[in-house]
Design an enzyme around this catalytic site. Sequence first.
Site, PDB file in Angstrom:
ATOM      1  N   CYS A  24       0.849  -1.201   0.000  1.00  0.00           N
ATOM      2  CA  CYS A  24       0.000   0.000   0.000  1.00  0.00           C
ATOM      3  C   CYS A  24       0.881   1.246   0.000  1.00  0.00           C
ATOM      4  O   CYS A  24       1.856   1.331   0.743  1.00  0.00           O
ATOM      5  CB  CYS A  24      -0.902  -0.009   1.232  1.00  0.00           C
ATOM      6  SG  CYS A  24      -2.046   1.381   1.263  1.00  0.00           S
ATOM      7  N   CYS A  28       0.557   4.515   7.036  1.00  0.00           N
ATOM      8  CA  CYS A  28      -0.061   4.317   8.361  1.00  0.00           C
ATOM      9  C   CYS A  28       0.880   3.483   9.238  1.00  0.00           C
ATOM     10  O   CYS A  28       1.169   2.322   8.916  1.00  0.00           O
ATOM     11  CB  CYS A  28      -1.406   3.622   8.207  1.00  0.00           C
ATOM     12  SG  CYS A  28      -2.423   4.348   6.901  1.00  0.00           S
ATOM     13  N   CYS A  31       0.277  -0.238  10.286  1.00  0.00           N
ATOM     14  CA  CYS A  31      -0.264  -1.205   9.322  1.00  0.00           C
ATOM     15  C   CYS A  31       0.775  -2.134   8.690  1.00  0.00           C
ATOM     16  O   CYS A  31       1.743  -1.679   8.068  1.00  0.00           O
ATOM     17  CB  CYS A  31      -1.005  -0.463   8.217  1.00  0.00           C
ATOM     18  SG  CYS A  31      -1.873  -1.615   7.127  1.00  0.00           S
ATOM     19  N   CYS A  68     -17.073  -8.330   4.928  1.00  0.00           N
ATOM     20  CA  CYS A  68     -16.344  -7.072   4.763  1.00  0.00           C
ATOM     21  C   CYS A  68     -15.076  -7.315   3.951  1.00  0.00           C
ATOM     22  O   CYS A  68     -14.224  -8.105   4.357  1.00  0.00           O
ATOM     23  CB  CYS A  68     -15.927  -6.516   6.120  1.00  0.00           C
ATOM     24  SG  CYS A  68     -17.281  -6.330   7.247  1.00  0.00           S
ATOM     25  N   CYS A  99     -19.923  -5.092   2.996  1.00  0.00           N
ATOM     26  CA  CYS A  99     -19.136  -3.968   3.498  1.00  0.00           C
ATOM     27  C   CYS A  99     -17.813  -3.958   2.734  1.00  0.00           C
ATOM     28  O   CYS A  99     -17.280  -5.024   2.408  1.00  0.00           O
ATOM     29  CB  CYS A  99     -18.873  -4.147   4.985  1.00  0.00           C
ATOM     30  SG  CYS A  99     -17.787  -2.876   5.669  1.00  0.00           S
ATOM     31  N   CYS A 159     -19.276   2.803   8.548  1.00  0.00           N
ATOM     32  CA  CYS A 159     -18.546   2.099   9.589  1.00  0.00           C
ATOM     33  C   CYS A 159     -17.261   2.898   9.797  1.00  0.00           C
ATOM     34  O   CYS A 159     -16.442   2.995   8.886  1.00  0.00           O
ATOM     35  CB  CYS A 159     -18.242   0.672   9.118  1.00  0.00           C
ATOM     36  SG  CYS A 159     -17.141  -0.222  10.223  1.00  0.00           S
ATOM     37  N   ARG A 231     -18.094  -2.010  17.742  1.00  0.00           N
ATOM     38  CA  ARG A 231     -17.450  -3.312  17.472  1.00  0.00           C
ATOM     39  C   ARG A 231     -16.150  -3.474  18.249  1.00  0.00           C
ATOM     40  O   ARG A 231     -15.238  -2.646  18.154  1.00  0.00           O
ATOM     41  CB  ARG A 231     -17.184  -3.492  15.975  1.00  0.00           C
ATOM     42  CG  ARG A 231     -16.577  -4.868  15.675  1.00  0.00           C
ATOM     43  CD  ARG A 231     -16.448  -5.197  14.189  1.00  0.00           C
ATOM     44  NE  ARG A 231     -17.716  -5.071  13.515  1.00  0.00           N
ATOM     45  CZ  ARG A 231     -17.956  -4.230  12.521  1.00  0.00           C
ATOM     46  NH1 ARG A 231     -17.000  -3.464  12.055  1.00  0.00           N
ATOM     47  NH2 ARG A 231     -19.148  -4.166  11.971  1.00  0.00           N
TER      48      ARG A 231
END
Length: 317
Positions: A24, A28, A31, A68, A99, A159, A231
Amino acid sequence: MHRQHFNANRVQVSTLLSIKTGACPEDCKYCPQSGHYNTGLDKEKLMEVQKVLDEAKRAKEIGSTRFCMGAAWKHPSAKDLPYVLEMVKGVKAMGMETCMTLGKLDEAQTKALADAGLDYYNHNLDTSPEFYGNIITTRTYAERLQTLSYVRDAGMKICSGGILGMGESIADRAGLLIQLANLPEHPESVPINMLVKVEGTPLENAEDVDPFDFIRMLAVARIMMPKSHVRLSAGREQMNEQMQSLAFLAGANSIFYGEKLLTTANPQADKDMQLFARLGIKPEAREEYADEVHQAAIEHAIIEQRDASLFYDAATH
Ligand code: SAM
Ligand code: DTB
Ligand code: SF4
């Protein structure tokens, strides 16, 4: 508060699948999928539609009601979007809620996803606006709020939540909840993740969160957003059953279910269903299910996950 809006013995269950893994371009710091860090993860390009549908079928068979799909992208590309739309249509046709979490969206992409039948879009604010710059420099907080606004305008459910354990202060945790609770409408789903510390990421040695502070975060989210599903998300593999039970008592009423999150481990389905049974919790029905046969199939699938061995089944006593 929880009991005013929900049956406190019902917990919504969603299953995650990484449809495009690693490499990616975002940075972040938490991550494992960021291309900026070397975490030894096997990178994979966009999964074939049929393979995604096979995984969704498996999730349905173990009793999950929402599927998801997550992609390690800055944003979806024009080349990939048609395949993603096919995934949404296919999963929806199987009778599951859909999702996706694909990064930043533009208005046209958001509309296309809504038209394909996407129920939820996950896009986390992650932390307070003040602390955010310590964690991510390649995407702004304002861009995240813009994507959430497109999703809302296209009529999809939101979400959005965050992560604890990145070195943020209690005030930053409060700041995240203030942002979420002051969106034009509360997100229908608020995932609260405990950082999964992955070797190779800048946060691999981050300090542990006090378990009671984590529970307090769930409780305050429940109070500030009384109608949202809160959640208990990533990090359950690192929590014992007592802590998870406390989380449900504090007002968490949704989990990720199935042995894998996106790239890291989650508790085994049979363990979760045994815990549910011991606590008298039942999986929540799909919001718009019209078909009792489908619901009965979910309950049957859930029961099959449980080991018939010795545990007290509080749900049926
Ligand atoms: N790339 C997309 C994006 O960031 O919008 C979608 C996938 S991304 C993995 C979804 C969310 O997972 C992140 O916003 C973050 O809150 C959470 N997450 C990622 N890595 C995590 C970790 N190591 N521990 C806890 N949560 C994590
Ligand atoms: C969310 O808030 N947590 C999920 C989901 N939304 C996409 C992802 C958790 C990822 C944990 C690290 C991993 O498995 O890669
Ligand atoms: Fe990429 Fe999402 Fe991971 Fe950030 S959280 S590096 S955007 S996959």
